[in-house]
Design an enzyme around this catalytic site. Structure first.
Site, mmCIF file in Angstrom:
data_model
loop_
_atom_site.group_PDB
_atom_site.id
_atom_site.type_symbol
_atom_site.label_atom_id
_atom_site.label_comp_id
_atom_site.label_asym_id
_atom_site.label_seq_id
_atom_site.Cartn_x
_atom_site.Cartn_y
_atom_site.Cartn_z
ATOM 1 N N ARG A 1 0.823 -1.230 0.000
ATOM 2 C CA ARG A 1 0.000 0.000 0.000
ATOM 3 C C ARG A 1 0.853 1.274 0.000
ATOM 4 N NH1 ARG A 1 -2.162 -3.459 -1.538
ATOM 5 N NH2 ARG A 1 -3.897 -4.637 -0.688
ATOM 6 N N GLU B 1 -4.583 2.949 6.810
ATOM 7 C CA GLU B 1 -4.322 2.851 5.364
ATOM 8 C C GLU B 1 -4.955 4.074 4.691
ATOM 9 O OE1 GLU B 1 -5.125 -0.951 3.452
ATOM 10 O OE2 GLU B 1 -6.229 0.094 1.882
ATOM 11 N N SER C 1 -10.934 -0.627 3.776
ATOM 12 C CA SER C 1 -10.201 -0.992 5.000
ATOM 13 C C SER C 1 -9.544 0.254 5.569
ATOM 14 C CB SER C 1 -9.106 -2.007 4.688
ATOM 15 O OG SER C 1 -9.678 -3.176 4.194
HETATM 16 P P1 FAD Z 1 -8.314 8.833 -3.704
HETATM 17 O O1 FAD Z 1 -9.085 8.345 -2.535
HETATM 18 O O2 FAD Z 1 -8.913 9.888 -4.551
HETATM 19 O O3 FAD Z 1 -6.882 9.337 -3.208
HETATM 20 C C1 FAD Z 1 -6.105 8.541 -2.342
HETATM 21 C C2 FAD Z 1 -4.708 9.134 -2.328
HETATM 22 O O4 FAD Z 1 -4.154 8.983 -3.629
HETATM 23 C C3 FAD Z 1 -4.689 10.634 -2.010
HETATM 24 O O5 FAD Z 1 -3.585 10.896 -1.202
HETATM 25 C C4 FAD Z 1 -4.531 11.284 -3.382
HETATM 26 O O6 FAD Z 1 -3.842 12.525 -3.281
HETATM 27 C C5 FAD Z 1 -3.727 10.242 -4.134
HETATM 28 N N1 FAD Z 1 -4.007 10.275 -5.565
HETATM 29 C C6 FAD Z 1 -5.191 10.026 -6.189
HETATM 30 N N2 FAD Z 1 -5.040 10.132 -7.523
HETATM 31 C C7 FAD Z 1 -3.745 10.460 -7.741
HETATM 32 C C8 FAD Z 1 -2.982 10.723 -8.916
HETATM 33 N N3 FAD Z 1 -3.511 10.662 -10.135
HETATM 34 N N4 FAD Z 1 -1.664 11.028 -8.767
HETATM 35 C C9 FAD Z 1 -1.099 11.095 -7.530
HETATM 36 N N5 FAD Z 1 -1.774 10.873 -6.395
HETATM 37 C C10 FAD Z 1 -3.083 10.555 -6.496
HETATM 38 N N6 FAD Z 1 -8.132 -0.592 -1.785
HETATM 39 C C11 FAD Z 1 -7.382 -1.681 -2.053
HETATM 40 O O7 FAD Z 1 -6.171 -1.549 -2.262
HETATM 41 N N7 FAD Z 1 -7.947 -2.932 -2.123
HETATM 42 C C12 FAD Z 1 -9.270 -3.135 -1.924
HETATM 43 O O8 FAD Z 1 -9.729 -4.259 -2.014
HETATM 44 C C13 FAD Z 1 -10.091 -1.996 -1.631
HETATM 45 N N8 FAD Z 1 -11.422 -2.145 -1.427
HETATM 46 C C14 FAD Z 1 -12.188 -1.033 -1.167
HETATM 47 C C15 FAD Z 1 -13.557 -1.195 -0.948
HETATM 48 C C16 FAD Z 1 -14.367 -0.093 -0.680
HETATM 49 C C17 FAD Z 1 -15.829 -0.299 -0.447
HETATM 50 C C18 FAD Z 1 -13.790 1.189 -0.639
HETATM 51 C C19 FAD Z 1 -14.648 2.393 -0.383
HETATM 52 C C20 FAD Z 1 -12.431 1.370 -0.859
HETATM 53 C C21 FAD Z 1 -11.619 0.257 -1.103
HETATM 54 N N9 FAD Z 1 -10.234 0.402 -1.323
HETATM 55 C C22 FAD Z 1 -9.463 -0.707 -1.579
HETATM 56 C C23 FAD Z 1 -9.597 1.717 -1.198
HETATM 57 C C24 FAD Z 1 -9.500 2.495 -2.511
HETATM 58 O O9 FAD Z 1 -10.522 2.198 -3.420
HETATM 59 C C25 FAD Z 1 -8.155 2.296 -3.173
HETATM 60 O O10 FAD Z 1 -7.125 2.599 -2.277
HETATM 61 C C26 FAD Z 1 -7.965 3.145 -4.426
HETATM 62 O O11 FAD Z 1 -6.760 2.770 -5.035
HETATM 63 C C27 FAD Z 1 -7.929 4.632 -4.133
HETATM 64 O O12 FAD Z 1 -8.055 5.306 -5.364
HETATM 65 P P2 FAD Z 1 -8.816 6.689 -5.473
HETATM 66 O O13 FAD Z 1 -8.744 7.098 -6.894
HETATM 67 O O14 FAD Z 1 -10.177 6.610 -4.885
HETATM 68 O O15 FAD Z 1 -7.866 7.592 -4.600
#
Ligand code: FAD
Length: 300
Positions: free
Chosen positions: A172, A292, A222
């Site tokens: 992560r 996380e 998580s």
């Molecule tokens: P955001 O929430 O928008 O951002 C998270 C971080 O990433 C922030 O610090 C942001 O600044 C940075 N960021 C976003 N985009 C960029 C970019 N283009 N360049 C640089 N930095 C950036 N995660 C898992 O790993 N495995 C799972 O199984 C999982 N299951 C989930 C289930 C549910 C129901 C939910 C709600 C979440 C889950 N997640 C899981 C968490 C999440 O979906 C992941 O971590 C995902 O990768 C986050 O992406 P995001 O675009 O939503 O990031």
């Protein structure tokens, strides 16, 4: 301070002012962004970042806002939401996706083109950029196993392409995060597979997810990283913290590793519940859980 006029010269950019981020976050919490920009293209993204740099305005980049708790006071300066930069292209065994493309969409397209390797991501609700940033993973797969390269923008506004061997990934975490880079797009190298088998695998993983996770409520997935040799959810259960509620946010009854917004909860509730759970688990097992989820923005 920048106003509407300051952005007029940038084409393919939408801008909102004083916009509540709770409308965009998966937790449904978060105060207002001073400026919320939606670039549709890489050049709109670079231009808006250049403008912010020139005006010394802080920038926060968000993908799908699924791994975040935005505090109730919101975020000062410019927030860039990449959801409109979401093109996905296939060339042979390679998928190139812009940072805002949903992982779920990428996995569906991979399946439709008989490409295997991306099934693990079929239920992760994040964007490609957010997933590369934190090396998202599930069910034994993770971004580091399929990424071939990614295009990034550094703090000075320079665009470059980093190949897999120039990227460092851990559990992560990634060098994208450590080096404060912004992901513009990523290429994934997959292999040939049987579309029916890929579909079955995706269905199996999504059924498993739905049976174990409280997908019916707002959450950020998580909340804690998996401590070596343990499961966060199990430690939380053993500490007696499952079901504990502060304000409108509760440790999920279905999966203790999740915190769900059951009744108009706030970021303050989330933060208080996270602190409560860390303390309870420390007291019962001696293990310190590490969040996380990212907590950003200002308190009210
Ligand atoms: P955001 O929430 O928008 O951002 C998270 C971080 O990433 C922030 O610090 C942001 O600044 C940075 N960021 C976003 N985009 C960029 C970019 N283009 N360049 C640089 N930095 C950036 N995660 C898992 O790993 N495995 C799972 O199984 C999982 N299951 C989930 C289930 C549910 C129901 C939910 C709600 C979440 C889950 N997640 C899981 C968490 C999440 O979906 C992941 O971590 C995902 O990768 C986050 O992406 P995001 O675009 O939503 O990031």
């Amino acid at each position: 301070m920048l106003d509407k006029k300051s952005f007029e010269k940038i084409v393919d950019l939408e801008v909102l002012f004083d916009e509540q981020l709770s409308h965009y976050t998966f937790t449904k919490v978060g105060g207002a962004a001073d400026i919320l920009a939606f670039p549709h293209t890489t050049s709109a993204l670079t231009e808006v970042l250049d403008l912010a740099r020139k005006e010394s305005i802080p920038v926060t980049v968000l993908g799908n806002a699924s791994n975040l708790i935005v505090r109730d006071g919101g975020i000062r300066g410019l927030v860039v939401l990449l959801e409109k930069m979401n093109a996905i292209r296939i060339a042979g065994y390679t998928i190139e996706a812009q940072a805002g493309a949903p992982l779920i969409e990428v996995s569906n397209i991979a399946q439709a083109h008989a490409l295997t390797g991306f099934e693990f991501a079929c239920g992760i609700p994040g964007s490609v950029g957010g997933a590369v940033f934190m090396n998202a993973g599930a069910y034994g797969g993770e971004i580091s196993q399929v990424i071939a390269s990614c295009k990034v923008i550094d703090q000075a506004g320079n665009l470059s392409v980093l190949t897999r061997d120039q990227l460092v990934f851990g559990y992560r975490k990634s060098s994208i995060r450590d080096n404060h880079l912004i992901v513009v797009s990523a290429k994934f190298e997959l292999t040939s597979g049987d579309p029916r088998q890929i579909k079955n695998e995706m269905q199996k993983l999504n059924d498993l997810r739905a049976s174990k996770q409280p997908l019916e409520y707002p959450s950020c997935g998580s909340v804690f990283k998996r401590p070596a040799g343990h499961f966060a959810g199990q430690l939380i259960q053993e500490a007696g913290a499952q079901g504990h509620r502060i304000g409108g946010v509760e440790v999920s009854q279905k999966h203790a590793g999740f915190m769900v917004n059951v009744n108009h909860g706030s970021a303050k509730d989330y933060e208080a519940l996270i602190a409560y759970v860390i303390e309870a688990v420390e007291a019962s097992s001696g293990i310190t859980l590490e969040p996380e989820v990212r907590v950003i923005g200002e308190s009210e």
